[in-house]
Motif scaffolding. Structure first.
Motif, mmCIF file in Angstrom:
data_model
loop_
_atom_site.group_PDB
_atom_site.id
_atom_site.type_symbol
_atom_site.label_atom_id
_atom_site.label_comp_id
_atom_site.label_asym_id
_atom_site.label_seq_id
_atom_site.Cartn_x
_atom_site.Cartn_y
_atom_site.Cartn_z
ATOM 1 N N GLU A 100 0.814 -1.212 0.000
ATOM 2 C CA GLU A 100 0.000 0.000 0.000
ATOM 3 C C GLU A 100 0.850 1.266 0.000
ATOM 4 O O GLU A 100 0.539 2.238 -0.709
ATOM 5 N N LYS A 101 1.944 1.252 0.769
ATOM 6 C CA LYS A 101 2.727 2.480 0.947
ATOM 7 C C LYS A 101 4.050 2.492 0.173
ATOM 8 O O LYS A 101 4.611 3.557 -0.063
ATOM 9 N N GLY A 102 4.580 1.339 -0.166
ATOM 10 C CA GLY A 102 5.762 1.295 -1.014
ATOM 11 C C GLY A 102 7.104 1.404 -0.315
ATOM 12 O O GLY A 102 8.123 1.615 -0.983
ATOM 13 N N PHE A 103 7.166 1.260 0.996
ATOM 14 C CA PHE A 103 8.434 1.353 1.713
ATOM 15 C C PHE A 103 9.219 0.047 1.573
ATOM 16 O O PHE A 103 8.681 -1.004 1.213
ATOM 17 N N LYS A 104 10.518 0.104 1.851
ATOM 18 C CA LYS A 104 11.346 -1.095 1.861
ATOM 19 C C LYS A 104 11.007 -1.905 3.107
ATOM 20 O O LYS A 104 10.910 -1.362 4.206
ATOM 21 N N LEU A 105 10.856 -3.217 2.926
ATOM 22 C CA LEU A 105 10.400 -4.059 4.028
ATOM 23 C C LEU A 105 11.379 -5.193 4.309
ATOM 24 O O LEU A 105 11.846 -5.878 3.394
ATOM 25 N N VAL A 106 11.674 -5.372 5.601
ATOM 26 C CA VAL A 106 12.402 -6.544 6.078
ATOM 27 C C VAL A 106 11.500 -7.256 7.071
ATOM 28 O O VAL A 106 11.093 -6.672 8.074
ATOM 29 N N LEU A 107 11.157 -8.501 6.769
ATOM 30 C CA LEU A 107 10.361 -9.325 7.684
ATOM 31 C C LEU A 107 11.312 -10.012 8.641
ATOM 32 O O LEU A 107 12.198 -10.764 8.215
ATOM 33 N N THR A 108 11.164 -9.787 9.923
ATOM 34 C CA THR A 108 12.116 -10.327 10.884
ATOM 35 C C THR A 108 11.425 -11.142 11.968
ATOM 36 O O THR A 108 10.243 -10.957 12.261
ATOM 37 N N GLY A 109 12.180 -12.071 12.541
ATOM 38 C CA GLY A 109 11.657 -12.903 13.616
ATOM 39 C C GLY A 109 10.725 -13.995 13.145
ATOM 40 O O GLY A 109 9.911 -14.497 13.928
ATOM 41 N N LEU A 110 10.846 -14.421 11.879
ATOM 42 C CA LEU A 110 9.927 -15.411 11.331
ATOM 43 C C LEU A 110 10.049 -16.745 12.065
ATOM 44 O O LEU A 110 11.144 -17.284 12.218
ATOM 45 N N GLU A 111 8.902 -17.288 12.486
ATOM 46 C CA GLU A 111 8.842 -18.585 13.150
ATOM 47 C C GLU A 111 7.891 -19.539 12.427
ATOM 48 O O GLU A 111 8.205 -20.702 12.222
ATOM 49 N N ASP A 112 6.717 -19.035 12.054
ATOM 50 C CA ASP A 112 5.695 -19.840 11.384
ATOM 51 C C ASP A 112 5.401 -19.190 10.035
ATOM 52 O O ASP A 112 4.680 -18.199 9.960
ATOM 53 N N TYR A 113 5.959 -19.753 8.949
ATOM 54 C CA TYR A 113 5.888 -19.048 7.668
ATOM 55 C C TYR A 113 5.749 -19.960 6.449
ATOM 56 O O TYR A 113 5.700 -19.493 5.311
ATOM 57 N N GLU A 114 5.657 -21.250 6.658
ATOM 58 C CA GLU A 114 5.637 -22.191 5.538
ATOM 59 C C GLU A 114 4.502 -21.908 4.553
ATOM 60 O O GLU A 114 4.697 -21.962 3.328
ATOM 61 N N GLU A 115 3.326 -21.590 5.057
ATOM 62 C CA GLU A 115 2.158 -21.413 4.195
ATOM 63 C C GLU A 115 2.170 -20.097 3.412
ATOM 64 O O GLU A 115 1.352 -19.911 2.513
ATOM 65 N N VAL A 116 3.085 -19.185 3.744
ATOM 66 C CA VAL A 116 3.111 -17.896 3.041
ATOM 67 C C VAL A 116 4.432 -17.668 2.311
ATOM 68 O O VAL A 116 4.780 -16.539 1.988
ATOM 69 N N ILE A 117 5.164 -18.741 2.045
ATOM 70 C CA ILE A 117 6.446 -18.597 1.345
ATOM 71 C C ILE A 117 6.246 -17.965 -0.026
ATOM 72 O O ILE A 117 7.015 -17.088 -0.452
ATOM 73 N N ASP A 118 5.203 -18.363 -0.746
ATOM 74 C CA ASP A 118 4.933 -17.769 -2.061
ATOM 75 C C ASP A 118 4.599 -16.284 -1.939
ATOM 76 O O ASP A 118 4.991 -15.478 -2.793
ATOM 77 N N VAL A 119 3.869 -15.926 -0.895
ATOM 78 C CA VAL A 119 3.508 -14.519 -0.666
ATOM 79 C C VAL A 119 4.764 -13.704 -0.371
ATOM 80 O O VAL A 119 4.935 -12.582 -0.876
#
Length: 565
Positions: free
Chosen positions: A274-293
């Protein structure tokens, strides 16, 4: 098979007269607390310069905190202190992204008497993007050394706080007398943690507040630019929050969103789209189902370097009831899926790094080894700790691999880094060397004992080499109870034949032997330190004499010269 014995070779220099001319320099620091040299040569080690590269036998030369050479035929300067690396493996120092190492919790602000929970001030609501992690960091925190012991040399530290805690910084896990600061502003720490008892108190409220701050910062910037060129306009409102957010809007720094669950990952990516900023996703623990996303978003990824507790799985019994077995199978399935997630990021072609936030340092190597056993390649595991993290943090030019010109941040281990029995013996941070104790591996050997130690009792005929030529003598070692004693002969500096000195501080750790002794020259005692690897009836290495340098040393156990048993 020959291995190495470090630090023994002053004798020719004593005879040559060179030592006498250098005594004034040697006396400049009798305490020995100052760094003797800024130049080190780690010789003949197995060096892994980067993930995916095969280990090669080479010397790594360090000067003033930088790597100045990597190769097999380096010309070593006289001032270089030599560390024999024949039995050691060298890797780039690990980099911890979005870490809490050394961070202290700031004092909560007091609520004013006219506090309104629906409209609190930014600071009370946990919106403090102007804060810096540097102000919360303490190099004296025990977590710093704990993390360094397991291989980490650089960390991106995150400030403690609410939904917008402040600016992350990148620091070296180095000496207390150094600033250790690499980059003061490397990202904005954000989370979906709302403020208790006030707005925004929910994740949905945090998203709404983030949009409001982002839009108002953009509007404030536009008004400020117009105000400087057009007269008659009302002065625009400039707040610490809007000023601190400018670097996010301009793309100078990313937002480091703490997103442990699949839902939080989707929410952060939604805001980014929505806003276009640079994003770093951190602290991932449960993420298997959103790998494609995640892959479609192009966001950088920091996986929490932790695995679920497996105690419940180990406690499962074969004679359990069918109902319990079904439950156990579900627990085992969930565990297997969790520890295999990192390998699925690799399979999807998503470069990721690790974060140790909230992780016990003692559990880190187990987590890495478990991930590797469950599909993650060693190449990707090492990349996540080095080159990937350096790239995400924007410090690839100075860190992440072993190359000429980069910072001297190194791991020296006793085996390949992910091997079950591998231990870290030395860590180099910014050219400073930290030594750690290693435990002997248990093994059966005709030349040793079941605990992995070798037999060193006896008389060793040795020779040492120096710019003045060859010299030698007898190193005699005896065992008295659980301790070792002995003597060593050397060429007397006065030129009157051989002199003898008792050896002291004798320590045998597996096949690693260390000891020291004193040499008297011109009325002054010079400390000679010896350490290294011994195998069967031979040793090979170097000898260190403080300011005077390090020199090659070779010896052979002479069976005709019997020592006390």
């Amino acid at each position: 098979m020959k291995k190495e014995l470090l630090h023994a070779g002053v004798f020719c220099l004593l005879v040559s007269g060179w030592l006498s001319s250098s005594l004034a320099f040697a006396q400049s620091d009798p305490s020995g607390k100052k760094r003797i040299t800024d130049t080190y040569a780690i010789t003949n080690a197995t060096v892994f310069t980067a993930p995916g590269q095969s280990g090669v036998k080479a010397t790594v030369l360090i000067k003033d905190g930088l790597i100045v050479g990597v190769g097999s035929n380096l010309s070593l300067p006289n001032e270089a202190k030599t560390i024999a690396g024949d039995s050691l493996f060298i890797y780039p120092g690990f980099i911890d992204a979005a870490s809490d190492v050394g961070i202290t919790k700031p004092k909560d602000p007091e609520r004013p008497d006219d506090f309104v929970s629906s409209n609190p001030s930014d600071e009370i609501a946990g919106i403090t993007p102007w804060r810096s992690a540097v102000d919360q960091f303490s190099i004296k925190d025990s977590k710093v050394d704990d993390l360094r012991k397991v291989g980490f040399t650089i960390a991106q530290i995150m400030p403690d706080g609410g939904m917008l805690a402040g600016k992350a910084a990148i620091i070296l896990l180095g000496a207390e007398n150094s600033t250790n600061l690499l980059k003061e502003n490397s990202g904005l720490a954000a989370s979906f943690s709302g403020s208790r008892g006030m707005y925004p108190g929910t994740a949905v409220g945090v998203m709404a507040k983030f949009r409001e701050i982002y839009d108002n910062t953009e509007l404030s910037s536009q008004r400020s630019q117009k105000y400087t060129t057009v007269s008659g306009l009302k002065r625009p409102e400039i707040t610490p929050t809007y000023s601190a957010m400018q670097e996010v809007l301009s793309g100078q720094i990313p937002v480091l969103f703490s997103t442990s669950s699949e839902l939080e990952i989707r929410r952060a990516i939604s805001l980014q789209k929505e806003k276009g900023f640079k994003l770093v996703l951190t602290g991932l623990e449960d993420y298997e189902e959103v790998i494609d996303v995640i892959k479609a978003s192009g966001a950088s990824v920091l996986v929490k370097l932790e695995i679920p507790d497996d105690k419940a799985i180990k406690a499962q019994k074969d004679d359990a009831t069918e109902e319990v077995k079904v439950l156990n199978a579900r627990v085992k399935k969930a565990y297997d899926e969790a520890v295999a997630q990192a390998s699925k990021l690799e399979a999807a072609g998503i470069p990721f790094a690790f974060t140790t936030v909230g992780v016990k340092s003692g559990d880190i190597m187990k987590a890495l080894q478990t991930m590797i056993k469950n599909g993650l390649s060693e190449k990707s595991a090492l990349a996540a700790l080095t080159t990937n993290s350096a790239s995400i943090l924007g410090i690839s030019k100075v860190a992440g691999s072993i190359e000429k010109g980069k910072m001297a941040n190194l791991i020296l281990s006793t085996d390949s880094i992910f091997a079950e029995d591998s231990q870290i013996k030395h860590i180099v941070v910014d050219g400073y060397i930290y030594d750690y104790d290693t435990k002997a591996k248990k093994k059966d050997s005709k030349d040793g004992k079941e605990d992995g130690t070798v037999k060193i009792e006896g008389n060793w005929e040795y020779t040492s080499e120096s710019p003045a030529g060859s010299s030698g003598g007898i190193l005699s070692i005896q065992k008295e109870g659980s301790d070792y004693t002995g003597t060593i002969t050397y060429d007397d500096p006065s030129g009157s034949g051989k002199a003898t000195s008792p050896i002291k501080n004798v320590v045998l750790d597996g096949s690693t032997l260390s000891f020291s002794f004193d040499v008297t020259a011109n009325g002054m005692e010079i400390l000679v330190e010896v350490s290294g690897e011994v195998d069967s009836d031979s040793f090979k290495g170097t000898m260190n004499v403080g300011e005077f340098g390090s020199f090659p040393f070779e010896g052979t156990l002479n069976p005709t010269l019997i020592a006390n048993k």
